[in-house]
Write an enzyme that holds these catalytic residues in place. Structure first.
Site, PDB file in Angstrom:
ATOM      1  N   ASP A 318       0.840  -1.194   0.000  1.00  0.00           N
ATOM      2  CA  ASP A 318       0.000   0.000   0.000  1.00  0.00           C
ATOM      3  C   ASP A 318       0.875   1.243   0.000  1.00  0.00           C
ATOM      4  OD1 ASP A 318       0.920   0.337   2.574  1.00  0.00           O
ATOM      5  OD2 ASP A 318      -0.991  -0.076   3.544  1.00  0.00           O
ATOM      6  N   ILE A 319       0.237   2.402  -0.146  1.00  0.00           N
ATOM      7  CA  ILE A 319       0.954   3.685  -0.212  1.00  0.00           C
ATOM      8  C   ILE A 319       1.174   4.201   1.205  1.00  0.00           C
ATOM      9  CG2 ILE A 319       0.808   6.071  -1.044  1.00  0.00           C
ATOM     10  CD1 ILE A 319      -0.982   4.991  -3.307  1.00  0.00           C
ATOM     11  N   GLU A 363      -6.153   1.938  -0.441  1.00  0.00           N
ATOM     12  CA  GLU A 363      -4.861   2.089  -1.126  1.00  0.00           C
ATOM     13  C   GLU A 363      -4.076   0.793  -1.158  1.00  0.00           C
ATOM     14  OE1 GLU A 363      -3.860   3.103   3.221  1.00  0.00           O
ATOM     15  OE2 GLU A 363      -5.593   3.061   1.874  1.00  0.00           O
TER      16      GLU A 363
END
Length: 444
Positions: A318-319, A363
């Protein structure tokens, strides 16, 4: 005064008549009539339709009005007092002195017969004596005429459908000598529409398959045609953005009746199917697959992994600080970051075998692919982290953002399930990457 019509008959080169027309000429010679017409009378019994004549001039399509039901009691009936001829008769004949009707229907069905114009008395007596034979022969000829007429109409209708139906059609005769090609098939085969020797059509079919992007696949699909006369098959020909469905089968399952080839352009249908699949399987924001797609394919991936030919790699990432990005730049810019991540990941995994990128939620993404070994799998993890940190993301209005990802990865192990074992284990590795400082990958 001009000659009567029958005086011209012996030396007139007659057109190629059907049987009824020839019969009318025979009756005209027997009776020395100037004109003989073959008639059928309508169900109401008041109008007779001309179906054949001995006129050497094209006869107009007209009806003769008379009280036909009242004229059929005698064997040969002089109907001159009851009949007013259309003016065309007087254009074809010098004079009309006598008109005789010979009813030729069954006793209970009188609605057909012969009309004789200006017959000679002696010949007419002979016809009257043979009236039963004449009537029976006319009935048979009329039945054959109607059958041929129906066959002709059917052939014309079939030819019209064959030529205009928006499908490519090739109809091969049962003896294998010739094949009919319609206009749509002619475009696909690059061969003029019409009838051609089967060998020529077969050669053009082979050339058309060679132009297909999946020519080897089509060769396998239709290979059985040479060994089985009653072979049937369907295959899709891919030609760039075009897709054609090819269908072949023997007529009514029997090759002795012929064989049909059908070529249909299904490009629009396939495009619509792809659009529907995109709605069903793809995340509309990032273009990555959704969870539903992964659930539909995971068993196939597990089965392929069991063979041991390649290692099924499972990653989840994920970010980093994505909430902070949304709060600082807005959710629209956060969407830009998500789309950019998906694009860059797809570029990295383009060379990986059977890779699928799935938006797992928010995300978070899941990535599956087959690696040659564990080092190869870990090198992909490293490259994914690198491409995100090394290339700032343009948000617009001269704004740029550097985003990083945290990643957890693992290899699928025999006897386990991707959804219940591999992904949770990769998720634990992601948790360690987050707590280890982010912008990194952890393997487990």
């Amino acid at each position: 005064m001009g000659k009567s019509l029958h005086e011209y008959l012996p030396r007139q080169l007659l057109p190629a008549p059907d049987a009824i027309t020839a019969f009318c000429y025979l009756v005209a010679n027997w009776s020395q009539s100037d004109l003989v017409l073959a008639l059928t009378v309508n169900d109401q019994g008041n109008r007779a339709q001309i179906i054949a004549t001995t006129s050497t001039t094209p006869f107009p399509n007209l009806e003769i009005i008379a009280p036909w039901p009242d004229l059929v009691e005698g064997a040969v009936i002089d109907i001159t007092p009851f009949l007013k001829l259309p003016s065309v008769f007087f254009c074809l004949l010098n004079k009309v002195e006598r008109i005789v009707y010979i009813p030729c229907g069954e006793p209970e069905q009188w609605r057909q017969g012969l009309l004789l114009v200006n017959p000679v008395e002696g010949g007419l007596r002979q016809l009257a004596e043979q009236k039963g034979y004449i009537a029976a022969l006319y009935r048979q000829l009329l039945a054959n005429h109607r059958q041929r007429q129906n066959s002709f109409i059917f052939e014309v209708q079939f030819q019209d459908i064959f030529d205009t139906v928006p499908l490519g059609l090739v109809l091969i005769k049962g003896d294998g000598s010739t094949a009919m090609v319609n206009s749509y098939a002619s475009q696909w085969l690059q061969l003029p529409a019409g009838s051609h020797p089967v060998q020529l059509v077969a050669e053009h079919m082979k050339q058309a398959r060679e132009r297909c992007d999946n020519r080897d696949e089509l060769t396998k699909i239709f290979r059985g045609l040479s060994a089985d006369a009653n072979f049937s098959a369907q295959g899709e020909c891919l030609m760039g953005e075009k897709t054609f469905l090819i269908d072949t089968h023997p007529v009514r399952g029997d090759s002795r009746l012929g064989r049909v080839w059908i070529f249909s352009d299904i490009s629009d249908m396939r495009q619509r199917e792809q659009a529907l699949l995109a709605l069903a399987w793809l995340d509309p924001l990032t273009g990555a697959f959704n969870r539903r797609f992964l659930l539909s394919r995971v068993e196939a991936y597990q089965s392929q992994a069991v063979t041991g030919e390649a290692l099924l790699t499972v990653m989840i990432f994920d970010i980093d600080h994505f909430k902070r990005i949304n709060d600082t730049y807005g959710h629209d810019q956060g969407d830009v970051v998500l789309r950019t991540l998906a694009v860059r990941v797809k570029q990295v995994i383009e060379a990986c075998k059977d890779s699928i990128l799935v938006r797992w939620g928010g995300e978070e993404f899941v990535l599956l692919f087959f690696a040659t070994n564990e080092d190869h799998a870990q090198s992909v993890a490293e490259e994914l982290c690198f491409v995100m940190r090394s290339q700032p993301i343009e948000l617009g209005d001269q704004q740029f953002l550097t985003a990083t990802i945290s990643l957890g990865g693992t290899l699928f192990r025999p006897g386990e399930q991707v959804l219940s074992d591999s992904i949770p284990r990769a998720d634990q590795a992601l948790y360690k990457a987050k707590h280890g400082g982010r912008d990194r990958w952890v393997w487990t």
